[in-house]
Design a protein around this motif. Structure first.
Motif, PDB file in Angstrom:
ATOM      1  N   ILE A 155      -4.913 -74.595  26.922  1.00 34.57           N
ATOM      2  CA  ILE A 155      -3.569 -74.040  26.943  1.00 34.57           C
ATOM      3  C   ILE A 155      -3.349 -73.442  28.329  1.00 34.57           C
ATOM      4  N   ASP A 156      -2.137 -73.034  28.593  1.00 32.79           N
ATOM      5  CA  ASP A 156      -1.839 -72.331  29.845  1.00 32.79           C
ATOM      6  C   ASP A 156      -2.018 -70.837  29.555  1.00 32.79           C
ATOM      7  N   ASP A 157      -3.196 -70.298  29.868  1.00 25.33           N
ATOM      8  CA  ASP A 157      -3.512 -68.911  29.519  1.00 25.33           C
ATOM      9  C   ASP A 157      -2.584 -67.912  30.202  1.00 25.33           C
ATOM     10  N   VAL A 158      -2.163 -68.211  31.418  1.00 25.50           N
ATOM     11  CA  VAL A 158      -1.252 -67.309  32.128  1.00 25.50           C
ATOM     12  C   VAL A 158       0.088 -67.259  31.398  1.00 25.50           C
ATOM     13  N   LYS A 159       0.615 -68.417  31.092  1.00 20.71           N
ATOM     14  CA  LYS A 159       1.910 -68.518  30.419  1.00 20.71           C
ATOM     15  C   LYS A 159       1.883 -67.854  29.041  1.00 20.71           C
ATOM     16  N   GLU A 160       0.820 -68.090  28.270  1.00 18.71           N
ATOM     17  CA  GLU A 160       0.765 -67.559  26.902  1.00 18.71           C
ATOM     18  C   GLU A 160       0.533 -66.049  26.904  1.00 18.71           C
ATOM     19  N   SER A 161      -0.232 -65.546  27.860  1.00 15.90           N
ATOM     20  CA  SER A 161      -0.414 -64.097  27.975  1.00 15.90           C
ATOM     21  C   SER A 161       0.884 -63.421  28.396  1.00 15.90           C
ATOM     22  N   PHE A 162       1.583 -64.061  29.311  1.00 16.74           N
ATOM     23  CA  PHE A 162       2.906 -63.572  29.707  1.00 16.74           C
ATOM     24  C   PHE A 162       3.796 -63.448  28.466  1.00 16.74           C
ATOM     25  N   GLN A 166      -4.718 -82.153  29.811  1.00 16.08           N
ATOM     26  CA  GLN A 166      -3.772 -82.102  28.714  1.00 16.08           C
ATOM     27  C   GLN A 166      -3.583 -80.639  28.336  1.00 16.08           C
ATOM     28  N   ILE A 167      -2.373 -80.142  28.529  1.00 17.43           N
ATOM     29  CA  ILE A 167      -2.066 -78.736  28.275  1.00 17.43           C
ATOM     30  C   ILE A 167      -1.265 -78.620  26.976  1.00 17.43           C
ATOM     31  N   PHE A 168      -1.714 -77.729  26.112  1.00 17.98           N
ATOM     32  CA  PHE A 168      -1.060 -77.534  24.823  1.00 17.98           C
ATOM     33  C   PHE A 168      -0.268 -76.229  24.806  1.00 17.98           C
ATOM     34  N   GLU A 169       0.777 -76.211  24.003  1.00 16.56           N
ATOM     35  CA  GLU A 169       1.589 -75.016  23.814  1.00 16.56           C
ATOM     36  C   GLU A 169       0.985 -74.179  22.695  1.00 16.56           C
ATOM     37  N   ALA A 170       0.873 -72.884  22.910  1.00 11.85           N
ATOM     38  CA  ALA A 170       0.402 -71.967  21.872  1.00 11.85           C
ATOM     39  C   ALA A 170       1.615 -71.279  21.241  1.00 11.85           C
TER      40      ALA A 170
END
Length: 354
Positions: A163-170, A327-331
Motif C-alpha cells: 500500500i502507499d503507507d504515506v498516503k494511508e497514514s495521511f 502494484q499499489i493497493f488502496e487501504a
C-alpha cells in the motif's frame, strides 16, 4: 569441496554476505582491497560454489522461501496462512525463514538460496533500501510484499506489492484533525529504522502540515529497543511514559494495531477514557481491533488481495514472463469507537486559540 559456507567467508572477512557475493561476481562497486581479502580467504578455504549444480537442482524443485521480518507480528502471521494456502494449491512447498531485526534480509536470502532448492523468494516486511543493487545478487525471482522499494534511474527493477503507507497514514491523521484534534501524538518505529514506520511518520507530518498544525517533536514517540517492534507491549510502555511526562495531547496515532492496543491499555489504566479523553487510531486492520473494547479505528490493508497479487507476480517471473515492477493497493479507513471529537478542557483551549 569444503563445507564452509558463504556466511562463514563473510564472518572471516568481517563483511556482509552480499559483499562476498559481489566479490565473487566481480561487481565493480566493491573496494579492491576488500575484494582481494575476500578472494584470498575463499582460496585458502577452497570455497567453490557449484552454481551449475545448484541451478540444476533448483529447476527440479517446487520450493519457495518466505522470509518474514517480524515473525511475531499478527499482521504478518495472518498473511502467512494465506500464502500457505495459495502455494499449496499450486503444489508448491515453502520454507518459512525468520529474519531478525539486526539481520539483513538479503544476506539471509543469499545464504538460504545457496543451501536450499529454491524457485523463488517472497520477502515479508523489511527495511527500505537506498538502492535495488543488492537484489540483483539473488539468483531466483523474488517479490517484496508490504514494502515499497523506490528505484533509482538505471537500477534493476524491484518487484513489490504494497500500500502507499504515506498516503494511508495521511488519511487517518487527517481524519483526527477533522475531529478537531491538534495535539496528536504518534508512536512509530525505532528512530534509526528505515521502513514502514518512517513512511507512516511522513504521512503524519504531511497531515499536520495540511491542517496548519505545527509539528511538536515532544509528541513524536519512538518504540523501545528492548521490546518487540510494533507490539502491544511496546505501545503500552511508550504510552505510560508519555502520560507520565505531563505533555498535553488529545489523540494518539499508533503505527500498528497491536501498538494501538497497548496504547489503549495504558490510557484506560491511568483512569482516562477513550475516546472522551483521548482518541486512538491504529494501522493494519487486524480482526482483533474490531473485538477490542472500545473497538479501534484503523487503516485496513487488503491482505487477501495483496497476497494473491504477490503470488501471481512471483509465478509470472518464475515462468519467465515480464511483469511490471510494482502494484499499489488502496487501504480503507475503518472508523470505530476509539475516536471522537475533542472534548473537555482541550476543546475549550481550541476555542480560545481561534
Amino acid at each position: 569441496m569444503s563445507d564452509i559456507t558463504i556466511r562463514d567467508i563473510a564472518k572471516l572477512c568481517g563483511v556482509g554476505v552480499s559483499t562476498v557475493s559481489r566479490a565473487m561476481n566481480d561487481h565493480p562497486d566493491i573496494n579492491p582491497e576488500t575484494k582481494a581479502k575476500i578472494m584470498q580467504v575463499i582460496e585458502e578455504h577452497n570455497y567453490i560454489p557449484n552454481n551449475s549444480a545448484r541451478n540444476l537442482k533448483r529447476s527440479e524443485s517446487n520450493t519457495i522461501a518466505l522470509l518474514m521480518k517480524g515473525i511475531d507480528n499478527p499482521f504478518f502471521q495472518g498473511m502467512f496462512h494465506i500464502f500457505e494456502e495459495m502455494l499449496s494449491r499450486r503444489d508448491y512447498a515453502f520454507i518459512l525463514q525468520k529474519v531478525g531485526f539486526d539481520e539483513d534480509e538479503i544476506n539471509v536470502a543469499l545464504e538460504l538460496e545457496k543451501e536450499k532448492k529454491l524457485k523463488g523468494i517472497i520477502f515479508l516486511g523489511g527495511r527500505i533500501r537506498e538502492s535495488t543493487r543488492d537484489f540483483s545478487l539473488l539468483g531466483v525471482p523474488y517479490i517484496l510484499c508490504t514494502v515499497r522499494q523506490p528505484q533509482k534511474p538505471g537500477e534493476s527493477t524491484a518487484h513489490f506489492v504494497a500500500i502507499d503507507d504515506v498516503k494511508e497514514s495521511f488519511k487517518v491523521v487527517d481524519y483526527l484533525c477533522s475531529l478537531g484534534h491538534k495535539k496528536i501524538a504518534i508512536i512509530t518505529s525505532l528512530q534509526e529504522e528505515r521502513g514502514v514506520g518512517s513512511l507512516r511518520y511522513e504521512g503524519y507530518c504531511k497531515a499536520l502540515e495540511k491542517n496548519g498544525i505545527a509539528l511538536d517533536k515532544e509528541l513524536v514517540c519512538y518504540m523501545k529497543h528492548d521490546l518487540a517492534s510494533f507490539s502491544a507491549e511496546n505501545g503500552y510502555a511508550v504510552t505510560q511514559e508519555l502520560l507520565a511526562s505531563g505533555k498535553e495531547f488529545t489523540a494518539v496515532f499508533a503505527a500498528s494495531d497491536m501498538t494501538a492496543i497497548g496504547v489503549c491499555k495504558a490510557i484506560l489504566e491511568s483512569g482516562s477514557r477513550i475516546p472522551e479523553d483521548y482518541s486512538v487510531v491504529g494501522f493494519d486492520g487486524l480482526d482483533l481491533t474490531h473485538f477490542y473494547h472500545p473497538s479501534i479505528t484503523t487503516i485496513h490493508q487488503p491482505i487477501n488481495d495483496m497476497v494473491k497479487a504477490a503470488v501471481q507476480m512471483l509465478f509470472a517471473l518464475m515462468e519467465g514472463n515480464r511483469y511490471e515492477g510494482e502494484q499499489i493497493f488502496e487501504a480503507k479507513l475503518e472508523v470505530r469507537e476509539s475516536t471522537g471529537p475533542v472534548k473537555g478542557r482541550a476543546a475549550i483551549d481550541e476555542v480560545v486559540e481561534v
